[in-house]
Write a protein that holds these residues in place. Structure first.
Motif, PDB file in Angstrom:
ATOM      1  N   ARG A 275       0.831  -1.214   0.000  1.00 50.71           N
ATOM      2  CA  ARG A 275       0.000   0.000   0.000  1.00 50.71           C
ATOM      3  C   ARG A 275       0.857   1.252   0.000  1.00 50.71           C
ATOM      4  NH1 ARG A 275      -1.723   0.839   5.647  1.00 50.71           N
ATOM      5  NH2 ARG A 275       0.457   1.514   5.650  1.00 50.71           N
ATOM      6  N   ASP A 276       1.868   1.288   0.860  1.00 53.46           N
ATOM      7  CA  ASP A 276       2.725   2.474   0.943  1.00 53.46           C
ATOM      8  C   ASP A 276       3.427   2.741  -0.384  1.00 53.46           C
ATOM      9  OD1 ASP A 276       1.969   2.776   3.559  1.00 53.46           O
ATOM     10  OD2 ASP A 276       3.817   1.945   4.410  1.00 53.46           O
ATOM     11  N   ARG A 277       3.852   1.680  -1.047  1.00 56.01           N
ATOM     12  CA  ARG A 277       4.535   1.867  -2.329  1.00 56.01           C
ATOM     13  C   ARG A 277       3.566   2.382  -3.397  1.00 56.01           C
ATOM     14  NH1 ARG A 277       8.232  -2.691  -4.441  1.00 56.01           N
ATOM     15  NH2 ARG A 277       8.538  -0.978  -5.931  1.00 56.01           N
ATOM     16  N   LEU A 278       2.334   1.876  -3.392  1.00 59.92           N
ATOM     17  CA  LEU A 278       1.332   2.364  -4.343  1.00 59.92           C
ATOM     18  C   LEU A 278       0.990   3.827  -4.063  1.00 59.92           C
ATOM     19  CD1 LEU A 278      -1.015  -0.735  -4.545  1.00 59.92           C
ATOM     20  CD2 LEU A 278       0.203   0.291  -6.472  1.00 59.92           C
ATOM     21  N   VAL A 279       0.884   4.176  -2.792  1.00 58.74           N
ATOM     22  CA  VAL A 279       0.580   5.566  -2.427  1.00 58.74           C
ATOM     23  C   VAL A 279       1.714   6.484  -2.884  1.00 58.74           C
ATOM     24  CG1 VAL A 279       0.303   7.155  -0.481  1.00 58.74           C
ATOM     25  CG2 VAL A 279      -0.958   4.997  -0.518  1.00 58.74           C
ATOM     26  N   ASP A 280       2.963   6.073  -2.628  1.00 56.41           N
ATOM     27  CA  ASP A 280       4.111   6.875  -3.070  1.00 56.41           C
ATOM     28  C   ASP A 280       4.100   7.051  -4.584  1.00 56.41           C
ATOM     29  OD1 ASP A 280       5.137   7.254  -0.551  1.00 56.41           O
ATOM     30  OD2 ASP A 280       6.579   5.613  -0.662  1.00 56.41           O
ATOM     31  N   LEU A 281       3.850   5.966  -5.290  1.00 53.77           N
ATOM     32  CA  LEU A 281       3.826   6.030  -6.756  1.00 53.77           C
ATOM     33  C   LEU A 281       2.776   7.034  -7.225  1.00 53.77           C
ATOM     34  CD1 LEU A 281       5.340   4.453  -9.048  1.00 53.77           C
ATOM     35  CD2 LEU A 281       3.345   2.948  -9.145  1.00 53.77           C
ATOM     36  N   GLY A 282       1.599   6.981  -6.617  1.00 52.00           N
ATOM     37  CA  GLY A 282       0.534   7.900  -6.996  1.00 52.00           C
ATOM     38  C   GLY A 282       0.883   9.351  -6.719  1.00 52.00           C
ATOM     39  N   ILE A 283       1.492   9.608  -5.566  1.00 53.59           N
ATOM     40  CA  ILE A 283       1.830  10.986  -5.207  1.00 53.59           C
ATOM     41  C   ILE A 283       2.861  11.560  -6.179  1.00 53.59           C
ATOM     42  CG2 ILE A 283       2.910  12.446  -3.453  1.00 53.59           C
ATOM     43  CD1 ILE A 283       1.712  10.611  -1.330  1.00 53.59           C
ATOM     44  N   PHE A 284       3.867  10.776  -6.531  1.00 52.36           N
ATOM     45  CA  PHE A 284       4.910  11.281  -7.426  1.00 52.36           C
ATOM     46  C   PHE A 284       4.389  11.503  -8.848  1.00 52.36           C
ATOM     47  CE2 PHE A 284       7.991   9.926  -4.196  1.00 52.36           C
ATOM     48  CZ  PHE A 284       8.917  10.952  -4.284  1.00 52.36           C
ATOM     49  N   TRP A 285       3.398  10.716  -9.282  1.00 54.20           N
ATOM     50  CA  TRP A 285       2.995  10.761 -10.691  1.00 54.20           C
ATOM     51  C   TRP A 285       1.634  11.393 -10.959  1.00 54.20           C
ATOM     52  CZ3 TRP A 285       5.815   9.837 -14.950  1.00 54.20           C
ATOM     53  CH2 TRP A 285       7.044   9.193 -14.782  1.00 54.20           C
ATOM     54  N   ARG A 286       0.785  11.567  -9.953  1.00 52.76           N
ATOM     55  CA  ARG A 286      -0.594  11.981 -10.228  1.00 52.76           C
ATOM     56  C   ARG A 286      -0.653  13.331 -10.938  1.00 52.76           C
ATOM     57  NH1 ARG A 286      -2.385  10.675  -5.798  1.00 52.76           N
ATOM     58  NH2 ARG A 286      -3.328   8.709  -6.469  1.00 52.76           N
ATOM     59  N   ARG A 287       0.044  14.311 -10.426  1.00 55.24           N
ATOM     60  CA  ARG A 287      -0.024  15.647 -11.037  1.00 55.24           C
ATOM     61  C   ARG A 287       0.615  15.648 -12.425  1.00 55.24           C
ATOM     62  NH1 ARG A 287      -1.050  20.917  -9.590  1.00 55.24           N
ATOM     63  NH2 ARG A 287       0.188  22.484 -10.669  1.00 55.24           N
TER      64      ARG A 287
END
Length: 325
Positions: A275-287
């Protein structure tokens, strides 16, 4: 090597947005009068396509979001154009977008919300099926009771109480099973939620490819450093999407393997790591994914495209984001 602070790392600027303009905005406040009213909505279809809906007329029109501005008579580069291009990213976070709806807070940089009830129930259902083998008498009784309990926040306590009152099992034993399985179900539900809320990587990939194609075919740009950079990143643009999918598959595989009730605590910790890795991935790439989706391959200022290329290359260099699941 630890990851940098995702909130301050390499800020991304959306194409066509003034330096002092906050983007994404607070709401999908389209200016075009034909995109007003709560009878209109954008939804995501079963296969991931964007569907334009007129609710009261039972009209459902599948849109090619990359060219939808033409069908909806929205000028390229306008504010309505940029709002329209935000819709696919928003639909990764909400079920539908209607004119006037607030932009999902997560798309504006806020943390992900807790898992929804359906995600918690899906996680619980998967766990019941996965943990049945080798559950023992008490574990089997608890899983059976859980299967017969209506979904809800207190379903684990209700199932444990049923085992105690109807099956005569010890309170301590049932309480321990309920607590361990509830923690594991919550952790897996958070994985499902973080996976479902990943950025619109597909939209970003399409726009990188389309922009690369335009510049490579343009005699005035084909030899430019920007065209060279696009040729480099085009095949790499799928990296975050593939990483997210690999992480989701790994989380599911943990439950499909030799998972047992006795390993619930260990499995919950492993799910939390995914979960933490998916959250990190989303934060870095979402914008950045949303910004790339706002590009018009022919018309967007090449300096803005160049900036987005640099943003992408810097994120692709964060090897810790993409290590094996």
């Amino acid at each position: 090597m630890p990851l940098p602070d995702a909130q301050t790392f390499d800020p991304v600027r959306f194409p066509g947005v003034a330096p002092d303009e906050a983007w994404p905005p607070e709401a999908f406040d389209f200016a075009a009068p034909w995109l007003a009213g709560d009878s209109l909505a954008f939804e995501r279809g079963i296969s991931g396509e964007i569907v334009f809906v007129r609710r009261f007329e039972a009209l459902r029109l599948v849109l090619d979001i990359d060219n939808a501005h033409s069908a909806l008579d929205i000028p390229p580069g306008s504010r309505d154009f940029r709002l329209l291009r935000l819709v696919p990213s928003a639909l990764r976070l909400v079920e539908a977008v209607s004119p006037g709806d607030p932009v999902p807070p997560t798309l504006r940089g806020e943390p992900l919300p807790p898992p929804e009830d359906h995600q918690l129930y899906a996680a619980t259902t998967a766990l019941v099926a996965a943990l049945e083998r080798g559950a023992g008498e008490a574990g089997g009784a608890f899983l059976d009771a859980l299967r017969r309990t209506p979904p809800g926040l207190n379903m684990f306590e209700v199932a444990a109480a049923r085992c105690i009152s109807e099956g005569g099992f010890a309170l301590e034993r049932m309480a321990g099973l309920a607590k361990g399985l509830q923690r594991l179900a919550r952790a897996h539900a958070e994985v499902l939620a973080a996976s479902a809320a990943q950025p619109d990587y597909e939209g970003m990939e399409r726009m990188v490819t389309a922009t690369t194609r335009v510049l490579v075919r343009d005699a005035g740009w084909s030899g430019d450093l920007l065209a060279h950079a696009l040729r480099q990143i085009d095949p790499l643009a799928a990296t975050p999407r593939e990483t997210a999918e690999n992480l989701r598959v790994a989380a599911v595989a943990m439950l499909d393997g030799d998972a047992t009730l006795g390993a619930a605590t260990r499995l919950a910790a492993a799910q939390a790591e995914v979960r933490d890795r998916l959250v990190d991935l989303g934060i870095f790439w979402r914008r950045l994914a949303a910004a790339w989706s706002s590009v018009h391959p022919q018309l967007t200022d090449r300096r803005e495209v160049d900036a987005l290329c640099r943003n992408m290359l810097r994120r692709l260099q964060l090897k810790a984001l993409y290590r094996g699941a």
